[in-house]
Scaffold this motif. Structure first.
Motif, short mmCIF file in Angstrom:
data_model
loop_
_atom_site.label_atom_id
_atom_site.label_comp_id
_atom_site.label_asym_id
_atom_site.label_seq_id
_atom_site.Cartn_x
_atom_site.Cartn_y
_atom_site.Cartn_z
N SER A 268 -7.74 1.04 -6.22
CA SER A 268 -8.19 2.08 -5.29
C SER A 268 -8.72 1.41 -4.03
O SER A 268 -9.65 0.59 -4.10
N LYS B 52 -11.77 -0.60 -7.07
CA LYS B 52 -11.66 -0.74 -8.52
C LYS B 52 -10.20 -0.76 -8.95
O LYS B 52 -9.36 -0.07 -8.37
N VAL C 162 -7.40 0.49 -11.08
CA VAL C 162 -7.17 1.75 -11.79
C VAL C 162 -5.94 1.70 -12.68
O VAL C 162 -5.64 2.67 -13.38
N THR D 174 0.85 -1.19 0.00
CA THR D 174 0.00 0.00 0.00
C THR D 174 0.88 1.24 0.00
O THR D 174 2.03 1.19 0.46
N THR E 224 -10.39 2.79 -1.77
CA THR E 224 -11.70 3.36 -1.45
C THR E 224 -12.82 2.69 -2.26
O THR E 224 -13.84 2.28 -1.70
N THR E 225 -12.61 2.57 -3.57
CA THR E 225 -13.66 2.03 -4.43
C THR E 225 -13.51 0.55 -4.71
O THR E 225 -14.46 -0.11 -5.14
N SER F 270 -4.38 4.98 0.23
CA SER F 270 -5.40 5.19 -0.81
C SER F 270 -5.24 4.23 -1.98
O SER F 270 -6.20 3.95 -2.70
N LEU F 271 -4.01 3.73 -2.17
CA LEU F 271 -3.73 2.83 -3.30
C LEU F 271 -3.12 1.53 -2.82
O LEU F 271 -2.34 1.50 -1.86
#
Length: 436
Positions: free
Chosen positions: A290, A295, A297, A270, A292-293, A275-276
């Motif tokens: 991500s 998904k 990226v 991470t 957060t999502t 965040s990533l």
């Protein structure tokens, strides 16, 4: 497999959120970590109950003077040459699989090996502090808690033990399934581990309150607690990735199929703010996710992928895979190390390959130096290398092992590199760089 935990009511802490652990018949609450004040580690420590547990007293079998470099029988000196190391720790009698430094002072190391032994020793002179005795299988995981007061060791069979560093006494042990990975929580005396049955375990140490996160019916091959201390990302042998809520015990995101990997995951990392997430697999892909999502990226692949020729019956292909990866803390860069010896530096903002640095043999692990764009690699040729990720230039290398390096650790100020090897030794190298 049943989790074994001691039941006990936790003290009320109304102002803070909590992580919940399920005991036999009641719920034990652990203070969840809050990134801001008050320090959640202190709150969690105050909340712990005095729980009775069996304390196994193990006799130290180590020899305080055993760190002195001695010839090792049965080690083939295929990489004989200069020894740049300052200290050699030679108490292990077989390959040394893992090393970790104490995060608070960076003065102690713990190493574990194929000889079923783990040792805590001093970096300055290699003096043995104590042996973490009692393992019956290869010790593949070892690490200090966030405040350096505890040290955990885990062997392949799934036996985990925790020792109090100042008293040198064992304070907790647990038998899980075959162990894949182990990691301390970044801010509290909470230990996490992944096992071959697909479970991820979380224990409050030393009282042993336990929680499990059930994955697919295949090994949980790698895992990492996110910097917020509230989530963990776990990769599995079937190529799936799960981001777990450590408080609720449920997966927030599940990546599978085309979103996941097409082979077992090998590593996960991470970035600094969590965040990533970057995941690596034997499918040779590194995926940027991500947190957060949930998904994907970005997807990074090796520039040149050679097609495999047709193989006759009984023949095996030479497969490449992602072995290690990580984020730079000062530039939008990520590094990916491959089994074929390629170190790829990717620009995250443009998602393009910035540099490709070739090693003579497979990369085992890479680490970024904090606060700089320098990445360290260790490889199967027994050499530690330092690379400038801005230019792709090799800055320097360190030699001394006579077999492959299997793990390494870097001190916070990047003044020391500690390596472990198939030559039965751990070594301490002093890093001197003209560019600093």
């Amino acid at each position: 497999m049943e989790s074994e935990s001691e039941s006990g009511a936790a003290a009320d802490t109304p102002p803070l959120e909590t992580l919940s652990f399920h005991g036999d018949e009641e719920i034990i609450e652990v203070v969840e970590l809050d990134p801001g004040p008050p320090d959640p580690a202190d709150d969690l420590a105050q909340e712990m109950e005095d729980v009775d547990f069996e304390e196994e007293e193990e006799e130290e079998e180590g020899n305080d003077e055993g760190w002195v470099l001695e010839p090792q029988e049965g080690v083939v000196g295929s990489m004989e040459g200069p020894d740049d190391s300052e200290v050699t720790f030679a108490l292990h009698s077989a390959s040394v699989f893992c090393v970790s430094l104490d995060p608070k002072t960076n003065t102690l190391a713990v190493t574990g090996g194929e000889d079923d032994k783990a040792f805590v020793w001093r970096l300055s002179d290699g003096e043995l502090l104590f042996e973490c005795a009692g393992h019956k299988d290869s010790v593949t995981c070892a690490g200090f808690s966030h405040d350096s007061t505890l040290v955990a060791t885990g062997d392949m069979s799934g036996l985990l033990k925790v020792w109090q560093v100042d008293t040198k006494e064992e304070v907790w042990s647990f038998e899980a399934g075959d162990l894949e990975w182990m990691e301390w929580h970044p801010r509290a005396p909470v230990l996490l581990a992944g096992t071959a049955d697909g479970n991820t375990w979380m224990w409050k140490v030393p009282n042993g309150d336990c929680k499990t996160f059930q994955g697919p019916n295949c090994p949980a091959t790698c895992g990492r607690v996110l910097p917020d201390g509230k989530r963990a990302v776990v990769g599995y042998e079937d190529g799936t990735i799960r981001i777990w809520d450590l408080k609720q015990g449920n997966p927030i995101h599940v990546l599978k199929g085309t979103e996941g990997h097409q082979g077992p995951l090998t590593c996960v990392a991470t970035n600094q703010d969590g965040s990533l997430i970057l995941t690596g697999s034997v499918d040779c892909q590194a995926k940027l996710v991500s947190a957060t999502t949930g998904k994907v990226v970005g997807v990074f692949r090796p520039e040149t992928v050679t097609s495999q020729p047709s193989l006759g019956e009984g023949e095996e292909s030479e497969s490449n895979s992602v072995e290690s990866l990580g984020f730079c803390s000062v530039m939008p860069l990520a590094a990916v190390g491959y089994l074929d010896g390629t170190l790829a530096i990717y620009d995250l903002s443009t998602q393009t390959l910035r540099h490709q640095c070739q090693h003579q043999s497979g990369i085992v692990q890479l680490l970024w130096e904090a606060g700089t764009a320098v990445v360290y690699t260790c490889s199967l040729d027994g050499i530690v290398r330092l690379w400038d990720a801005r230019t792709g230039r090799l800055l320097t290398d360190y030699r001394g092992h006579t077999a492959e390096i299997l793990d390494f650790a870097l001190s916070k100020d990047a003044s020391l590199v500690v390596t472990t090897s198939g030559d039965h030794k751990a070594k301490v190298f002093c890093v001197q760089r003209p560019d600093r």
